[in-house]
Structures are given as structure tokens and as C-alpha cells.
Design a protein around this motif. Sequence first.
Motif, PDB file in Angstrom:
ATOM      1  N   LEU A  74      20.742  23.456  68.461  1.00 45.58           N
ATOM      2  CA  LEU A  74      21.743  23.426  69.531  1.00 45.58           C
ATOM      3  C   LEU A  74      23.002  24.148  69.085  1.00 45.58           C
ATOM      4  O   LEU A  74      23.555  24.976  69.796  1.00 45.58           O
ATOM      5  CB  LEU A  74      22.126  21.983  69.853  1.00 45.58           C
ATOM      6  N   ASP A  75      23.495  23.787  67.911  1.00 42.24           N
ATOM      7  CA  ASP A  75      24.670  24.490  67.389  1.00 42.24           C
ATOM      8  C   ASP A  75      24.764  24.355  65.892  1.00 42.24           C
ATOM      9  O   ASP A  75      24.202  23.449  65.281  1.00 42.24           O
ATOM     10  CB  ASP A  75      25.962  24.006  68.054  1.00 42.24           C
ATOM     11  N   LEU A  76      25.458  25.312  65.312  1.00 41.52           N
ATOM     12  CA  LEU A  76      25.710  25.343  63.871  1.00 41.52           C
ATOM     13  C   LEU A  76      27.193  25.573  63.649  1.00 41.52           C
ATOM     14  O   LEU A  76      27.822  26.370  64.357  1.00 41.52           O
ATOM     15  CB  LEU A  76      24.952  26.505  63.213  1.00 41.52           C
ATOM     16  N   ASN A  77      27.752  24.867  62.662  1.00 38.44           N
ATOM     17  CA  ASN A  77      29.129  25.111  62.254  1.00 38.44           C
ATOM     18  C   ASN A  77      29.103  25.373  60.755  1.00 38.44           C
ATOM     19  O   ASN A  77      28.738  24.498  59.978  1.00 38.44           O
ATOM     20  CB  ASN A  77      29.996  23.890  62.571  1.00 38.44           C
ATOM     21  N   VAL A  78      29.472  26.590  60.361  1.00 36.99           N
ATOM     22  CA  VAL A  78      29.364  26.997  58.959  1.00 36.99           C
ATOM     23  C   VAL A  78      30.733  27.368  58.393  1.00 36.99           C
ATOM     24  O   VAL A  78      31.471  28.144  59.013  1.00 36.99           O
ATOM     25  CB  VAL A  78      28.414  28.218  58.803  1.00 36.99           C
ATOM     26  N   HIS A  79      31.072  26.799  57.244  1.00 29.12           N
ATOM     27  CA  HIS A  79      32.260  27.204  56.486  1.00 29.12           C
ATOM     28  C   HIS A  79      31.794  28.026  55.286  1.00 29.12           C
ATOM     29  O   HIS A  79      31.003  27.532  54.472  1.00 29.12           O
ATOM     30  CB  HIS A  79      33.027  25.979  55.981  1.00 29.12           C
ATOM     31  N   PHE A  80      32.296  29.240  55.183  1.00 31.85           N
ATOM     32  CA  PHE A  80      31.948  30.102  54.052  1.00 31.85           C
ATOM     33  C   PHE A  80      33.003  29.918  52.967  1.00 31.85           C
ATOM     34  O   PHE A  80      34.183  30.198  53.185  1.00 31.85           O
ATOM     35  CB  PHE A  80      31.875  31.555  54.514  1.00 31.85           C
ATOM     36  N   LEU A  81      32.578  29.419  51.804  1.00 32.71           N
ATOM     37  CA  LEU A  81      33.536  28.966  50.791  1.00 32.71           C
ATOM     38  C   LEU A  81      33.699  29.948  49.637  1.00 32.71           C
ATOM     39  O   LEU A  81      34.773  30.042  49.052  1.00 32.71           O
ATOM     40  CB  LEU A  81      33.098  27.596  50.270  1.00 32.71           C
ATOM     41  N   ALA A  82      32.643  30.641  49.293  1.00 35.26           N
ATOM     42  CA  ALA A  82      32.705  31.618  48.200  1.00 35.26           C
ATOM     43  C   ALA A  82      31.595  32.630  48.426  1.00 35.26           C
ATOM     44  O   ALA A  82      30.555  32.298  48.997  1.00 35.26           O
ATOM     45  CB  ALA A  82      32.530  30.912  46.855  1.00 35.26           C
ATOM     46  N   VAL A 109      28.642  28.234  66.289  1.00 34.78           N
ATOM     47  CA  VAL A 109      27.757  28.894  67.252  1.00 34.78           C
ATOM     48  C   VAL A 109      27.001  27.865  68.086  1.00 34.78           C
ATOM     49  O   VAL A 109      26.424  26.928  67.540  1.00 34.78           O
ATOM     50  CB  VAL A 109      26.720  29.795  66.530  1.00 34.78           C
ATOM     51  N   HIS A 110      27.042  28.016  69.395  1.00 34.28           N
ATOM     52  CA  HIS A 110      26.214  27.233  70.316  1.00 34.28           C
ATOM     53  C   HIS A 110      25.079  28.132  70.809  1.00 34.28           C
ATOM     54  O   HIS A 110      25.344  29.184  71.388  1.00 34.28           O
ATOM     55  CB  HIS A 110      27.025  26.757  71.525  1.00 34.28           C
ATOM     56  N   PHE A 111      23.844  27.686  70.601  1.00 38.83           N
ATOM     57  CA  PHE A 111      22.683  28.446  71.057  1.00 38.83           C
ATOM     58  C   PHE A 111      22.294  27.919  72.434  1.00 38.83           C
ATOM     59  O   PHE A 111      21.935  26.749  72.584  1.00 38.83           O
ATOM     60  CB  PHE A 111      21.535  28.295  70.055  1.00 38.83           C
ATOM     61  N   LEU A 112      22.380  28.773  73.445  1.00 44.54           N
ATOM     62  CA  LEU A 112      22.270  28.317  74.830  1.00 44.54           C
ATOM     63  C   LEU A 112      20.919  28.617  75.463  1.00 44.54           C
ATOM     64  O   LEU A 112      20.448  27.866  76.317  1.00 44.54           O
ATOM     65  CB  LEU A 112      23.387  28.942  75.658  1.00 44.54           C
ATOM     66  N   ALA A 113      20.296  29.702  75.064  1.00 42.48           N
ATOM     67  CA  ALA A 113      18.988  30.067  75.609  1.00 42.48           C
ATOM     68  C   ALA A 113      18.300  30.974  74.605  1.00 42.48           C
ATOM     69  O   ALA A 113      18.970  31.696  73.869  1.00 42.48           O
ATOM     70  CB  ALA A 113      19.147  30.776  76.957  1.00 42.48           C
ATOM     71  N   PRO A 114      16.970  30.943  74.548  1.00 41.06           N
ATOM     72  CA  PRO A 114      16.271  31.814  73.598  1.00 41.06           C
ATOM     73  C   PRO A 114      16.321  33.271  74.051  1.00 41.06           C
ATOM     74  O   PRO A 114      16.383  33.552  75.245  1.00 41.06           O
ATOM     75  CB  PRO A 114      14.833  31.283  73.634  1.00 41.06           C
ATOM     76  N   ALA A 115      16.339  34.174  73.086  1.00 37.67           N
ATOM     77  CA  ALA A 115      16.288  35.609  73.387  1.00 37.67           C
ATOM     78  C   ALA A 115      14.924  36.113  72.985  1.00 37.67           C
ATOM     79  O   ALA A 115      14.440  35.814  71.888  1.00 37.67           O
ATOM     80  CB  ALA A 115      17.375  36.354  72.614  1.00 37.67           C
ATOM     81  N   GLN A 116      14.281  36.863  73.880  1.00 34.83           N
ATOM     82  CA  GLN A 116      12.916  37.264  73.580  1.00 34.83           C
ATOM     83  C   GLN A 116      12.737  38.746  73.295  1.00 34.83           C
ATOM     84  O   GLN A 116      12.113  39.107  72.312  1.00 34.83           O
ATOM     85  CB  GLN A 116      11.992  36.830  74.725  1.00 34.83           C
ATOM     86  N   THR A 137      27.230  31.331  72.471  1.00 37.18           N
ATOM     87  CA  THR A 137      28.684  31.482  72.492  1.00 37.18           C
ATOM     88  C   THR A 137      29.195  30.989  71.154  1.00 37.18           C
ATOM     89  O   THR A 137      28.652  30.046  70.582  1.00 37.18           O
ATOM     90  CB  THR A 137      29.299  30.724  73.684  1.00 37.18           C
ATOM     91  N   ALA A 138      30.219  31.660  70.637  1.00 38.62           N
ATOM     92  CA  ALA A 138      30.664  31.353  69.278  1.00 38.62           C
ATOM     93  C   ALA A 138      32.163  31.551  69.131  1.00 38.62           C
ATOM     94  O   ALA A 138      32.772  32.341  69.854  1.00 38.62           O
ATOM     95  CB  ALA A 138      29.944  32.258  68.279  1.00 38.62           C
ATOM     96  N   THR A 139      32.738  30.805  68.200  1.00 37.60           N
ATOM     97  CA  THR A 139      34.106  31.066  67.760  1.00 37.60           C
ATOM     98  C   THR A 139      34.084  31.247  66.246  1.00 37.60           C
ATOM     99  O   THR A 139      33.213  30.716  65.564  1.00 37.60           O
ATOM    100  CB  THR A 139      35.058  29.908  68.114  1.00 37.60           C
ATOM    101  N   GLY A 140      35.046  32.002  65.742  1.00 37.25           N
ATOM    102  CA  GLY A 140      35.098  32.235  64.305  1.00 37.25           C
ATOM    103  C   GLY A 140      36.508  32.463  63.823  1.00 37.25           C
ATOM    104  O   GLY A 140      37.346  32.990  64.556  1.00 37.25           O
TER     105      GLY A 140
END
Lengths: 159, 159, 159, 159
Positions: free
Chosen positions: C105-113, D109-116, D150-153
Motif C-alpha cells: 500500500l505504501d512505503l516510507n523510507v529514510h536514507f541514512l547513509a 510512496v503510496h501505490f494506488l494501482a498496478p502498472a502493466q 503518489t509520493a512526497t520526498g
Amino acid sequence: MMTREGLLQELQDLNEQEIQTIYKMVQALKRSRVSPLAYIEELMNFRSDGYDEKEGVYVYRMLVTEELKNRYKMLHGGITTTFIDTAMGSTVFQAFGIERRAVTLDLNVHFLAPAQDGWLTARTRVVKSGRTIIVMETKVTDDNGKLIATATGDFFRLA
Amino acid sequence: MMTREGLLQELQDLNEQEIQTIYKMVQALKRSRVSPLAYIEELMNFRSDGYDEKEGVYVYRMLVTEELKNRYKMLHGGITTTFIDTAMGSTVFQAFGIERRAVTLDLNVHFLAPAQDGWLTARTRVVKSGRTIIVMETKVTDDNGKLIATATGDFFRLA
Amino acid sequence: MMTREGLLQELQDLNEQEIQTIYKMVQALKRSRVSPLAYIEELMNFRSDGYDEKEGVYVYRMLVTEELKNRYKMLHGGITTTFIDTAMGSTVFQAFGIERRAVTLDLNVHFLAPAQDGWLTARTRVVKSGRTIIVMETKVTDDNGKLIATATGDFFRLA
Amino acid sequence: MMTREGLLQELQDLNEQEIQTIYKMVQALKRSRVSPLAYIEELMNFRSDGYDEKEGVYVYRMLVTEELKNRYKMLHGGITTTFIDTAMGSTVFQAFGIERRAVTLDLNVHFLAPAQDGWLTARTRVVKSGRTIIVMETKVTDDNGKLIATATGDFFRLA
């Protein structure tokens, strides 16, 4: 502007439970006169329980009360987040000294179970301590050790 | 248990500003008797401003007051998050009907600028409306249109 | 459509290091014929190291190679995330059985090194195992035990 | 060390589709000799489509191919994230100039639908441009305009 007399008038029709609520709010307001905590943090009965050397975490507590709940009578998720944010901010102070101020860049919170009553505990670990960025993670549990929420956050050190 | 007389006693040494603060809290408490909002949401003067059809977003407002600030006299990040969480929860009600209850699974909030005074606006967009999971994003701006925070959240629909 | 002869032609001007890279890719492609892993996972030399009962985490490894790096000669953050996502997905299989498929559903990643060379280890813990939602956290370390990334993720169980 | 002859030997038993896959990889490897893109980005056929002035977003594309899929024949979520990370990194270059290098602090990152299949488009907006921290959001859509992720960074500017 409300006068003292007006306020007393307003208090006339409060019921028993509301009297207790307002009393708690007055107490928190008075504590916040001399406390380094914000009013909202005093209202949560936020307190530091020191550093758990064995686990490598800073420990904090808060008390779930009626006025902090949502319409479903569970602790409001926003208040859970306020607890986490305050725990992380306090950890920066404890771990890096009061001369360095830091602000929250972002928080990511997973809500795992509702919290209903009693004291909650937050355990905060410093995951990365960079020159500018501090990354922390916090786990919130209830009195029975049930995991309520888990969170990560980035804080930014002001020069 | 505090009695009404005890509470009145406690109010004796409040200063002018504290009288105003307690008055606001009593008002919020009275509103929450009949309001679908939680007490903390009433304290924030949370309100819905309807659906902006052109932008496709649900609009909400809250008022920044002294008692919602942190020790640096900025709106507490936890309260910003409470605003966002409440805006997303209200959006589920408005977009999908009151018969479906939903709970917050997770929130990711980026704090972009401090909020100091006045009304804040939250604009919430439904990004995905699945059978079980609703994904939303919310942007919070101040009176000058400055972006205060941006957030995404997953809500879980209870059956 | 490229013929086998055309491909051989294309290989003429590869230098020594490029020959090794393509060889690794051919090997990964052949492994993926029979492997439950995706090609990209084979290219990373993804492998499961079982369950660490003492720590309560599932352990995985991958090998940092030249073709997985970014332009700064560090492991590409997207590949770090691919490692994390694969570790979490494999944990669902190991912890809950192969009859249940789950999607991220979602991933939240912190890049530390930054990660430069050698094997990386991912340790994945199941934080919440709901009927529908599984919440996990993963920590990635390098050969020296340095923390490279920390992540949380929500997976959704398909019925 | 594999020799050129050894590699040719290895290619003997590849089937038609595998020949095409390796050919694409050799092409990507050759492009990466002169490209500012990493090999993995070339393998995704990553490309910049410039700045959309009307929307205020930087536009990028990638091609979904078999070797980038997971075991369910959908684009691997890690590759979707690689696309997003690369789009955000490229946006820093385009928006702030090549003399400033920036690294990814975190991605949500939120994964909302598969990409084929087919081309995906990433639209990246700079949400905050601080002296040290750049916050961006990216939306990924497929050829039919369906929202895939959809994602934020947060990116950190190196001095």
C-alpha cells in the motif's frame, strides 16, 4: 473581552464532569506558567521518564483523558501525534543539549490500535544524528504493553 | 473530585489573558455538548467550508490561538496534524456518507513553514477511493496563502 | 526484433567490465526462469537468510554491484527501496503462508547513509498483523553494521 | 572473470524473449557510457519531457518492460520508486542548477494501482525550496491517465 464575572456566569450551568474538565485545564494553564512545556503538552500530562540505557531509548508518558478523545471515545489521532512530536522534540534536547534548537521537518505515523484510557508510554530512539538532520523513531504503547502507534520523524537543527 | 466552589477558588489568581483562555475552553466545551466534533476540534474552532468544485477539494478552517502554540509561539506541529487528521476524517464523511466509518491508518506530514496567527485553511483531495482504503492528500495554508504543511494519509473503511 | 547474430554483433565492442556486467545479467535471467523472484530481484542477488528468533526479525541480503549504482557511484536509492519492498513482501509469505497474496500500500523510507559495496542486510519486523493490513518495519545495514536506511510499510492482504 | 568467449557460450541457450531482454540491457549499458543517467535509469528508458509551465510541474517518462516487473507481471514497486526518486533528483538539477548536488533524505510512496505496460509519466512539483531542504511531490500516471502512485520526498542540498 470576557470579564472574571462573565466567566463565573458561564460556569453556572456546567455539569459535574465539565467542572472536572475545566479544573484540569486551569491546572494545566497554571503549570504552563513556569513549565518549559506548551499548554497542550501540560493538558496531556506529558512527562519525561528519562533514558532507558538498556534499550537505548528516551521514555515519555501522557495521560489519556476525556477531553483528548475523538467522537468515538478513543484518543484523537492528532493528540497521539502531538505526543510523538513532543517526545521527539524533547529527545533532541536531552540528547544534544539545550543550546541547539530543532524543528520538525516531517512525521510519518502508523496508527495500530485505539487508545482508550490510562497512561501511554512513548519510547524514542535516535536513528541518525547528522550535523543538520536528526532522524528518530518512536513507539507508543498503552498500560498493557499494546502497541498503539509507531512513527519516524526528521528534525532539522537550526544553527 | 473538585467542587464548583473549589474551581471558583482556583480561578482567583488567573490573570487577564488566562481568563480569556479559560473562557474559550468553556465555550468549546459547551459547543462540544451538541457538536459532532471532538472537544479538541472545537478548541481549534474547526469548521467545514464545503466542497470547492473547481479544485476538487474539501475545504476546512481552524483558528490559531495562544493555547495551541508550542514554546516558540508557533502553532504546535501536533495541532497542525490534528487539523489535517480531522479534515481527512470529515472528507470521508462528506464524500462517502455518514453510514461508513473510517479510521486513520497512517499520516505522513511535511511541515513547511511555521504558523503564527489567524485562520488556517486545509484543502483535502481524495486521491484514491478503494473499497477498503481511501487515500487523501491535504495542503494547509495560512491567511497569506503561504503553504504551512502538506500531508498524505490512508484511511481504512470499517465494514 | 533482434536476432541472436545481431546480439553477438552488439557485444563486439563491450569492454572487460561491461562483459562482466552482461554476464551477471544473463546469469540472473537464467535464475529467474525457475526462481520465484523477479528478474530485478535476481539481479540484486536477493536472498532470504531465515528468521532470527532472538531478534524477532526476518533477515535478507543483497549484493551491491556497479550496475545498481547511481551516477555518484552509490547504491541507487530506488534499488535500496526495491530491496526493502522485496524483503517486506517475502516476510508476508514467510509469516503468513503462501496462500495469501499481499500488495504494497505504501512505503516510507529514510536514507541514512550511502551504500557503496558488498552485501547489505535487511531485517524486517512485523509490527502489526491485522486481518487486512500488515505493518512492517525494515532496517538495512552494510557489512560494517552501518545503518543505510530505515523504512516502514503497509501491505494489504488480498482475499 | 568471464571471458568474451565464455559469455557467448552462456548466450547459446537463451530463448527468443531472453535474447530481446539481453539486447535491451546491452543497449542501456552502451547509452550509460555517455549518459548522465545511471544504468538502471537507462534500463527504464527514463527521459525528461521538460517543464509544464501551465501546471508548474517537471515531466518525466519511463517504459514498463518485462524485466522490470514483479512475479505478478506488474511493474515492481521498487522500480516505481526508482522512477520517482530519479524524477525528483532530476527536478533538483533542472530547478536549481547543476552546481548544487542534492541527496534523497526520505521518500513516502503510496501505490494506488498496478502498472502493466506502456509508458508511465511522472509529474514532479517543488513544494518547498529551502536553503537546505527541498520538498517535492510526484504523481505517476499510466498511458490512460490512471494514477499509479503518489509520493512526497525530502532532498538535502549538499554545500
